[in-house]
Write a protein that holds these residues in place. Structure first.
Motif, mmCIF file in Angstrom:
data_model
loop_
_atom_site.group_PDB
_atom_site.id
_atom_site.type_symbol
_atom_site.label_atom_id
_atom_site.label_comp_id
_atom_site.label_asym_id
_atom_site.label_seq_id
_atom_site.Cartn_x
_atom_site.Cartn_y
_atom_site.Cartn_z
ATOM 1 N N GLU A 46 0.806 -1.199 0.000
ATOM 2 C CA GLU A 46 0.000 0.000 0.000
ATOM 3 C C GLU A 46 0.849 1.264 0.000
ATOM 4 O O GLU A 46 0.337 2.386 0.088
ATOM 5 N N PHE A 152 -5.160 -5.142 5.267
ATOM 6 C CA PHE A 152 -5.361 -4.117 4.249
ATOM 7 C C PHE A 152 -6.609 -4.479 3.461
ATOM 8 O O PHE A 152 -6.745 -5.622 2.995
ATOM 9 N N LYS A 181 -5.984 -8.337 2.347
ATOM 10 C CA LYS A 181 -4.612 -8.840 2.339
ATOM 11 C C LYS A 181 -4.051 -8.652 3.739
ATOM 12 O O LYS A 181 -4.403 -7.687 4.429
ATOM 13 N N ARG A 183 -1.339 -7.462 6.351
ATOM 14 C CA ARG A 183 -0.379 -6.351 6.358
ATOM 15 C C ARG A 183 0.652 -6.586 7.458
ATOM 16 O O ARG A 183 0.313 -6.968 8.580
ATOM 17 N N THR A 195 5.647 -0.963 4.960
ATOM 18 C CA THR A 195 4.543 -1.919 4.982
ATOM 19 C C THR A 195 4.644 -2.871 3.798
ATOM 20 O O THR A 195 4.930 -2.454 2.676
ATOM 21 N N LEU A 197 2.445 -6.356 1.941
ATOM 22 C CA LEU A 197 1.168 -7.065 1.897
ATOM 23 C C LEU A 197 1.384 -8.479 1.389
ATOM 24 O O LEU A 197 2.278 -8.737 0.582
ATOM 25 N N ASN A 223 3.882 -5.272 -2.418
ATOM 26 C CA ASN A 223 2.747 -6.180 -2.536
ATOM 27 C C ASN A 223 3.320 -7.532 -2.978
ATOM 28 O O ASN A 223 3.278 -7.899 -4.145
#
Length: 279
Positions: A46, A152, A181, A183, A195, A197, A223
């Motif tokens: 994110e 998330f 998702k 996190r 961060t 995911l 991600n």
């Protein structure tokens, strides 16, 4: 009458000169200082969302052939690549006024094969040994620190100009449903925190050991289960190792962000992302 024609001619010439000067100034600014970048995919969620518009700091690492701007406008048949303009400087893997990037930087770089611009997080420095085991990143044999940070969520629907749909850990879900998702906060050895995911056990969650060659870097998307990055070699369609000369610049700050199909749809701009720092 002749005087009027002369004045009109001079006005046209001055207008053309003004446009040419403006284009030259814009080209110099984009080549030396900042390059606009529009986030087209969800590989850096994110931290970066589809539709984020940012400027890339091209002064951060100095200059190479990749610093020359590419102008790609398929609608009007324009496809001028940086290598077309500055390709003569490619190949020495060096930079003018070069400075080393830091682990954890979010970097825009040229794909070593396709030449397209990518944006990922710098994970591995020259000489590092990188491995992913059970979805956890290891750097030189030490697992990075991870801290759970909840879930998330986003709506399962087409996103951005390409209309891509997100992948979900609670999937499959229907159109308009909540997509989730996990996190986590990841901390690198140098203290950089960010961060990441995950959606679950995926093919790239367990890899061999990659030894980053001298003069190259290893990149991953935040991600983690939805990113084509250095975990996949170039021969398999991935990014592989990225030479120093292919770095374009560092992403420092989001200017604005559009949740719609176009950045011109100002009514879809996200109010909480204006001038947001990239961490």
């Amino acid at each position: 009458m002749a005087e009027n024609v002369t004045k009109k001619g001079n006005a046209v010439i001055e207008t053309v000169k003004t446009i040419v000067y403006a284009l030259l100034i814009a080209g110099i600014f984009r080549t030396l200082f900042f390059q606009p970048f529009w986030i087209p995919s969800g590989s850096m969620k994110e931290t970066l969302l589809i539709g984020d518009f940012l400027f890339v700091n091209k002064m951060a690492y100095g200059y190479s052939y990749a610093s020359c701007p590419s102008v790609i406008l398929p609608a009007v048949g324009i496809n001028i690549d940086a290598e077309d303009v500055c390709g003569v400087f490619r190949g020495d893997n060096d930079r003018l006024f070069g400075s080393e990037p830091e682990r954890g930087d979010v970097v825009v770089f040229r794909h070593p094969v396709s030449g397209r611009d990518f944006i990922k997080r710098l994970v591995g420095l020259p000489g590092d040994q990188i491995q992913v085991k059970g979805g956890v990143l290891s750097i030189n044999g030490e697992q990075v620190k991870l801290q759970d940070d909840g879930v998330f969520t986003e709506i399962y629907e087409p996103q951005g100009p390409q209309g891509t749909r997100p992948r979900c850990s609670n999937g499959p879900v229907g159109e308009g449903a909540v997509c989730e998702k996990t996190r986590e906060i990841e901390t690198f050895p140098n203290g950089n925190t960010h961060t990441i995911l995950n959606i679950g056990n995926q093919g790239m969650d367990n890899t061999g050991i990659y030894t980053v060659p001298e003069g190259n870097y290893f990149f991953m998307g935040d991600n983690r289960d939805n990113s084509s990055d250095s975990r996949l070699p170039q021969s398999a369609g991935g990014v592989g190792f990225v030479p120093f000369e292919n770095l374009i610049g560092r992403a420092d700050r989001i200017m604005f962000s559009s949740a719609g199909r176009s950045m011109l749809f100002f009514w879809t701009w996200r109010g909480n992302r204006f001038f947001k720092a990239v961490e």
